[in-house]
Design an enzyme around this catalytic site. Structure first.
Site, mmCIF file in Angstrom:
data_model
loop_
_atom_site.group_PDB
_atom_site.id
_atom_site.type_symbol
_atom_site.label_atom_id
_atom_site.label_comp_id
_atom_site.label_asym_id
_atom_site.label_seq_id
_atom_site.Cartn_x
_atom_site.Cartn_y
_atom_site.Cartn_z
ATOM 1 N N ALA A 1 0.854 -1.187 0.000
ATOM 2 C CA ALA A 1 0.000 0.000 0.000
ATOM 3 C C ALA A 1 0.889 1.235 0.000
ATOM 4 C CB ALA A 1 -0.875 -0.004 1.246
ATOM 5 N N GLY B 1 0.883 -5.017 1.009
ATOM 6 C CA GLY B 1 -0.320 -5.075 0.170
ATOM 7 C C GLY B 1 -0.074 -5.709 -1.186
ATOM 8 N N GLU C 1 -0.467 -9.254 -0.418
ATOM 9 C CA GLU C 1 -1.896 -9.472 -0.139
ATOM 10 C C GLU C 1 -2.708 -9.498 -1.441
ATOM 11 O OE1 GLU C 1 -1.800 -6.273 2.889
ATOM 12 O OE2 GLU C 1 -2.967 -7.672 4.101
ATOM 13 N N GLU D 1 4.215 -5.211 7.581
ATOM 14 C CA GLU D 1 3.396 -4.148 8.169
ATOM 15 C C GLU D 1 3.719 -3.874 9.633
ATOM 16 O OE1 GLU D 1 2.356 -6.347 5.995
ATOM 17 O OE2 GLU D 1 0.869 -5.458 4.639
HETATM 18 N N1 COA Z 1 4.521 3.341 -0.317
HETATM 19 C C1 COA Z 1 4.914 4.495 -0.898
HETATM 20 N N2 COA Z 1 6.074 4.636 -1.540
HETATM 21 C C2 COA Z 1 6.889 3.555 -1.605
HETATM 22 C C3 COA Z 1 6.546 2.324 -1.039
HETATM 23 C C4 COA Z 1 5.303 2.238 -0.372
HETATM 24 N N3 COA Z 1 4.862 1.104 0.174
HETATM 25 N N4 COA Z 1 7.554 1.453 -1.264
HETATM 26 C C5 COA Z 1 8.479 2.119 -1.976
HETATM 27 N N5 COA Z 1 8.095 3.391 -2.171
HETATM 28 C C6 COA Z 1 8.802 4.469 -2.877
HETATM 29 C C7 COA Z 1 9.935 5.019 -2.047
HETATM 30 O O1 COA Z 1 9.449 5.974 -1.107
HETATM 31 C C8 COA Z 1 10.793 5.634 -3.125
HETATM 32 O O2 COA Z 1 10.205 6.841 -3.532
HETATM 33 P P1 COA Z 1 11.134 8.166 -3.725
HETATM 34 O O3 COA Z 1 12.126 7.784 -4.795
HETATM 35 O O4 COA Z 1 10.178 9.217 -4.142
HETATM 36 O O5 COA Z 1 11.776 8.394 -2.388
HETATM 37 C C9 COA Z 1 10.625 4.649 -4.289
HETATM 38 O O6 COA Z 1 9.445 3.936 -4.031
HETATM 39 C C10 COA Z 1 11.768 3.667 -4.395
HETATM 40 O O7 COA Z 1 11.887 3.013 -3.148
HETATM 41 P P2 COA Z 1 13.277 2.925 -2.337
HETATM 42 O O8 COA Z 1 12.935 2.712 -0.904
HETATM 43 O O9 COA Z 1 14.123 4.102 -2.673
HETATM 44 O O10 COA Z 1 13.900 1.619 -3.003
HETATM 45 P P3 COA Z 1 14.920 0.610 -2.313
HETATM 46 O O11 COA Z 1 15.324 -0.322 -3.391
HETATM 47 O O12 COA Z 1 15.971 1.336 -1.561
HETATM 48 O O13 COA Z 1 14.041 -0.184 -1.216
HETATM 49 C C11 COA Z 1 12.108 -1.414 -0.422
HETATM 50 C C12 COA Z 1 12.988 -1.004 -1.631
HETATM 51 C C13 COA Z 1 10.942 -2.229 -0.965
HETATM 52 C C14 COA Z 1 12.920 -2.238 0.567
HETATM 53 C C15 COA Z 1 11.574 -0.138 0.296
HETATM 54 O O14 COA Z 1 11.048 0.753 -0.666
HETATM 55 C C16 COA Z 1 10.520 -0.416 1.325
HETATM 56 O O15 COA Z 1 10.807 -0.908 2.396
HETATM 57 N N6 COA Z 1 9.239 -0.086 0.984
HETATM 58 C C17 COA Z 1 8.136 -0.251 1.889
HETATM 59 C C18 COA Z 1 7.712 -1.701 1.902
HETATM 60 C C19 COA Z 1 6.615 -1.917 2.910
HETATM 61 O O16 COA Z 1 6.796 -1.777 4.097
HETATM 62 N N7 COA Z 1 5.410 -2.263 2.422
HETATM 63 C C20 COA Z 1 4.287 -2.483 3.241
HETATM 64 C C21 COA Z 1 3.443 -1.296 3.207
HETATM 65 S S1 COA Z 1 2.013 -1.502 4.265
#
Ligand code: COA
Length: 271
Positions: A72, A122, A125, A145
């Site tokens: 999400a 998500g 999910e 989460e």
């Molecule tokens: N919601 C909103 N934006 C997200 C996102 C999410 N769930 N997951 C990634 N993004 C965005 C990042 O904020 C970043 O945006 P920006 O360039 O404007 O800052 C872009 O996607 C790239 O992500 P980034 O974190 O820079 O890539 P990475 O390769 O370093 O890391 C992840 C990848 C997946 C490990 C990391 O993005 C992450 O932990 N995301 C959240 C995952 C999560 O907790 N999901 C459950 C949500 S309930």
């Protein structure tokens, strides 16, 4: 309510016909395909169109090589005190990022998720509301989460235990542990692991195998299995029997049996 809009001129979902499949691609690569309101709205519209098209046998959901979907959109998680009760109501109908999951729960065609890269929160999910997952070797799966003091609120606490058993599901949700594609296969979270970049091809090949089956039979099998997991065994047998009997009214069933007797391939019409 959150500041996420429900409309967008951006094409956050791409939908393309490929033989008897429709390949639906999550297309928000700069945000690792994090799902916002506009994306969820477009996803439901694409699913709707595919469901209504009788020639479409199955749907393949995919992202890109870096991410199937990172969950999400966390930027939409503002919850101002004065909005709390509206937000509670919105979870049921108005918020499309919720509705899309329930929509998939009622979907009548097979949905195969072809996963490369991150499949988190998500995103997982979403794949769990589909029927099964095919993964490229680099895929990574987790429900992280709890790390944000959230719970998997898009069906994860219900679907994951049903897929892999409650004990392991709880451990994975409590620890937010990331699983490789191979680990995910071992616990039957995914059906197949293929070399990196080949998940889509594998999913297409499976749809190809399904093409010889009757589309109504495919629909009824999905209904029988999904409903059956929610009811006692004896009722499951009754509903299976009813669905089997419902097919007796179809032209396809007559054609299937006739073709077998005539030693030829059946021509199914989905009616
Ligand atoms: N919601 C909103 N934006 C997200 C996102 C999410 N769930 N997951 C990634 N993004 C965005 C990042 O904020 C970043 O945006 P920006 O360039 O404007 O800052 C872009 O996607 C790239 O992500 P980034 O974190 O820079 O890539 P990475 O390769 O370093 O890391 C992840 C990848 C997946 C490990 C990391 O993005 C992450 O932990 N995301 C959240 C995952 C999560 O907790 N999901 C459950 C949500 S309930």
């Amino acid at each position: 309510m959150s500041s996420q809009g429900t409309s967008s001129d951006e094409k956050l979902i791409l939908s393309e016909r490929d033989g008897r499949a429709v390949v639906i691609t999550l297309n928000r690569p700069d945000k690792l395909n994090a799902i916002n309101e506009a994306m969820a709205t477009q996803l439901m519209a694409a699913l709707d169109a595919a469901e209504a098209d009788r020639d479409v046998l199955a749907i393949i959901l995919q992202g890109n090589e870096k991410a199937f979907c990172a969950g999400a959109d966390l930027s939409g998680f503002s919850d101002a005190t004065e909005d709390r009760y509206d937000n509670y109501r919105a979870r049921y109908n108005q918020r499309k990022t919720r509705a899309v999951y329930r929509y998939l729960h009622n979907y009548t065609k097979p949905v195969i998720s072809a996963v490369e890269g991150f499949c988190l929160g998500g995103g997982l999910e979403l794949a769990l509301f589909g029927d099964f997952i095919v993964a490229g070797e680099g895929a990574q799966f987790a429900l992280p989460e709890a790390r944000h003091s959230l719970i998997p609120g898009a069906g994860g606490t219900q679907n994951l235990p049903r897929r892999i058993g409650p004990a392991l599901a709880k451990e994975l949700m409590w620890t937010a542990r990331r699983l490789s594609a191979a680990d995910a296969k071992e616990i039957r979270l995914v059906n197949h692991v293929v070399p990196k970049g080949e998940a889509l091809a594998k999913a297409k090949a499976i749809v190809g195998e399904m093409e010889a089956s009757g589309p109504l039979a495919i629909m009824m099998i999905k209904q029988a299995v999904n409903r059956g997991t929610e009811m006692p065994l004896a009722l499951g047998f009754y509903q299976e029997s009813d669905l089997a009997q419902l097919l007796a009214f179809s032209e396809d069933r007559q054609e299937g049996v006739k073709a077998f007797a005539e030693k030829r391939k059946p021509k199914f019409k989905g009616q």
